[in-house]
Design a protein around this motif. Structure first.
Motif, PDB file in Angstrom:
ATOM      1  N   ALA A  69       0.863  -1.203  -0.123  1.00 53.13           N
ATOM      2  CA  ALA A  69       0.001  -0.105  -0.061  1.00 53.13           C
ATOM      3  C   ALA A  69       0.861   1.263   0.083  1.00 53.13           C
ATOM      4  O   ALA A  69       0.613   2.033  -0.696  1.00 53.13           O
ATOM      5  CB  ALA A  69      -0.961   0.187   1.325  1.00 53.13           C
ATOM      6  N   LEU A  70       1.860   1.177   0.554  1.00 54.90           N
ATOM      7  CA  LEU A  70       2.862   2.352   0.708  1.00 54.90           C
ATOM      8  C   LEU A  70       3.257   2.643  -0.715  1.00 54.90           C
ATOM      9  O   LEU A  70       3.529   3.738  -0.910  1.00 54.90           O
ATOM     10  CB  LEU A  70       3.964   2.088   1.775  1.00 54.90           C
ATOM     11  N   ALA A  77      -3.443   0.523  -4.735  1.00 53.94           N
ATOM     12  CA  ALA A  77      -3.222   1.071  -3.313  1.00 53.94           C
ATOM     13  C   ALA A  77      -4.316   0.696  -2.687  1.00 53.94           C
ATOM     14  O   ALA A  77      -4.470   0.091  -1.761  1.00 53.94           O
ATOM     15  CB  ALA A  77      -2.966   2.381  -3.038  1.00 53.94           C
ATOM     16  N   LYS A  81      -5.713  -2.345   0.642  1.00 53.54           N
ATOM     17  CA  LYS A  81      -6.306  -1.915   1.863  1.00 53.54           C
ATOM     18  C   LYS A  81      -7.687  -2.862   1.821  1.00 53.54           C
ATOM     19  O   LYS A  81      -7.961  -3.234   2.943  1.00 53.54           O
ATOM     20  CB  LYS A  81      -6.691  -0.326   1.666  1.00 53.54           C
ATOM     21  N   ASP A  91      -4.130   6.636   5.210  1.00 54.24           N
ATOM     22  CA  ASP A  91      -2.939   5.979   4.819  1.00 54.24           C
ATOM     23  C   ASP A  91      -1.815   6.057   6.096  1.00 54.24           C
ATOM     24  O   ASP A  91      -1.165   5.035   6.449  1.00 54.24           O
ATOM     25  CB  ASP A  91      -2.216   6.559   3.679  1.00 54.24           C
ATOM     26  N   HIS A  95      -0.332   2.625   8.084  1.00 53.83           N
ATOM     27  CA  HIS A  95       1.142   2.417   8.276  1.00 53.83           C
ATOM     28  C   HIS A  95       1.642   2.288   9.727  1.00 53.83           C
ATOM     29  O   HIS A  95       2.267   1.586  10.292  1.00 53.83           O
ATOM     30  CB  HIS A  95       1.857   3.404   7.390  1.00 53.83           C
TER      31      HIS A  95
END
Ligand code: NAG
Ligand code: NAG
Ligand code: NAG
Ligand code: NAG
Length: 405
Positions: A69-70, A77, A81, A91, A95
């Motif tokens: 995702a990062l 992305a 998720k 986001d 993280h």
């Protein structure tokens, strides 16, 4: 104003309580999502016909998805998720939350557990890792980065295996024999986990026994034995036993689900849902149990790429669709492999046992939990409610026993 000062007070209280600090709401929610992922991933893998032992760490898988995702943009992305059930999580919370969760559950000081986790992202030699990505993936997910030249495939594969062996102190000698798709980004998780029992087994109470892989195929394994007080449930309707063995500090425990007799695990796997597990756990009763467990280590490596794709991660793994441009600054990467490899060592070690109950009524007439045939197990975390490992032992290492006529 009052609301603000209340919040400040709460924050102070959390900071002051130190090690008992609760997880943040985001980390708690992500722990819950990763536990759901545990079951969907396990079931997806169990469908595979030739697969024997399974060993996956759902929190580590979630954390690797966090890394994707990062590095991902737009729908690449958002799909990631969705697979973690975190569509609505911002986001930065994703993280920070995943990082907090993994830091908590793998803390060897507070948990007295040996859990070495090493993660690496390999890219083809042409790739340029963006500085920000390298920095953030190190910070949140403890990922290293490396470029690899697959023109010399054999030495590339050797380099990966050598790195995994080195980072697990030799416990995991091999992640893979071969890599098929060599043109993308490759995730490698290399782990070594050794439970430290809340009450140890006596190291002398180990002998060789037969483990029945099937009715007609037996393997000789060292088996450790002890009688103690454990959470135990016998599900007579489904003909299975559930046993809960706490790990040191009782922050997590190993849960075993085993059929009465040797059989293929399909039947149990059909029953295995998160809800059913909670039902079983709610029925545990603390009582004397005579436990016999194989004293073996299992080294299992899975390539999760296909399974994650089947759970909805279709874009990241598709060369024509993937947008991982936050990794390299260009749309030049896709996720070609997700190697998830762990060594788990079942041994006698643990905290000293309470000798005061020996010879008392409490240990009379123990139930038998004799793990000499395939079973399912989970390492369940008591504090975060996440699942540190889920797996099955179908075929332990060892020599085939000669048929006795
Ligand atoms: C991806 O990079 C863009 C800038 O190129 C940035 O705005 C965005 O926040 C990054 N996404 C993530 C998930 O880091
Ligand atoms: C691990 O736990 C110990 C004791 O509870 C604590 O002092 C330490 O800060 C924790 N380490 C990390 C990295 O969170
Ligand atoms: C766990 O605790 C025991 C003492 O009971 C100690 O000897 C051992 O080193 C600890 N292990 C870890 C990984 O912290
Ligand atoms: C979970 O923690 C509670 C409170 O610390 C403890 O009473 C309980 O035995 C633990 N459960 C397991 C399964 O270890």
């Amino acid at each position: 104003m009052r609301v603000i000062s209340l919040v400040a007070l709460c924050l102070l209280a959390v900071a002051a309580s130190g090690e008992d600090a609760k997880l943040s709401t985001h980390a708690t929610a992500l722990a819950d999502h990763s536990a759901s992922l545990a079951f969907s991933l396990y079931h997806n893998m169990a469908k595979e016909k030739d697969l024997e032992n399974i060993l996956i760490s759902p929190v580590v898988v979630a954390s690797s998805l966090g890394l994707v995702a990062l590095g991902g943009k737009s729908s690449t992305a958002s799909q990631v998720k969705a697979v973690i059930g975190a569509n609505k999580v911002k986001d930065e919370h994703l993280h920070a939350g995943l990082s907090e969760l993994l830091t908590e559950v793998s803390n060897s000081t507070s948990r007295n557990v040996t859990w070495k986790i090493s993660n690496r992202l390999y890219g083809p030699s042409s790739v340029n890792f963006v500085d920000d990505f390298v920095k953030n993936s190190k910070k949140h997910y403890n990922y290293e980065h490396s470029k690899i030249n697959f023109r010399d495939k054999r030495s590339a594969v050797n380099a990966i295996n050598e790195w995994a062996a080195k980072s697990t102190d030799g416990k995991l000698p091999e992640v893979t024999k071969d890599v098929e798709k060599t043109d993308g980004a490759m995730i490698v998780n290399a782990m070594f986990f050794k439970p430290h029992w809340d009450e140890k087994f006596h190291h002398k109470m180990v002998d060789n026994r037969g483990f029945l892989v099937t009715r007609s195929f037996t393997i000789s394994v060292p088996m450790m034995h002890r009688t103690g007080l454990y959470g135990f449930h016998e599900d007579t309707e489904n003909r299975l036993f559930v046993l809960n063995m706490p790990l040191a500090h009782k922050m997590s425990s190993m849960v075993f689900i085993m059929p009465y007799h040797v059989e293929s695990l399909d039947r149990l796997e059909k029953l295995l849902t998160r809800k059913q597990l909670d039902t079983w756990l709610s029925k545990l009763e603390e009582r004397a149990v005579a436990v016999s467990l194989p004293k073996v280590s299992m080294e299992v490596s899975h390539n999760l790429q296909k399974h994650l794709a089947e759970l909805g991660l279709t874009e990241a793994v598709d060369k024509s669709k993937a947008d991982l441009s936050n990794i390299s600054g260009k749309k030049d990467l896709y996720l070609s492999n997700v190697f998830h490899a762990s060594a788990l060592e079942w041994d006698t070690e643990g905290n000293p046992f309470d000798t005061s109950i020996f010879g008392t009524e409490k240990l009379r007439n123990p139930k038998l939990f004799y793990a000499d045939h395939p079973f399912i197990f989970l390492v369940k975390d008591n504090k975060t409610n996440s699942i540190l490992f889920i797996g099955r032992l179908v075929r332990p290492k060892g020599d085939k026993m000669r048929d006795e006529l």
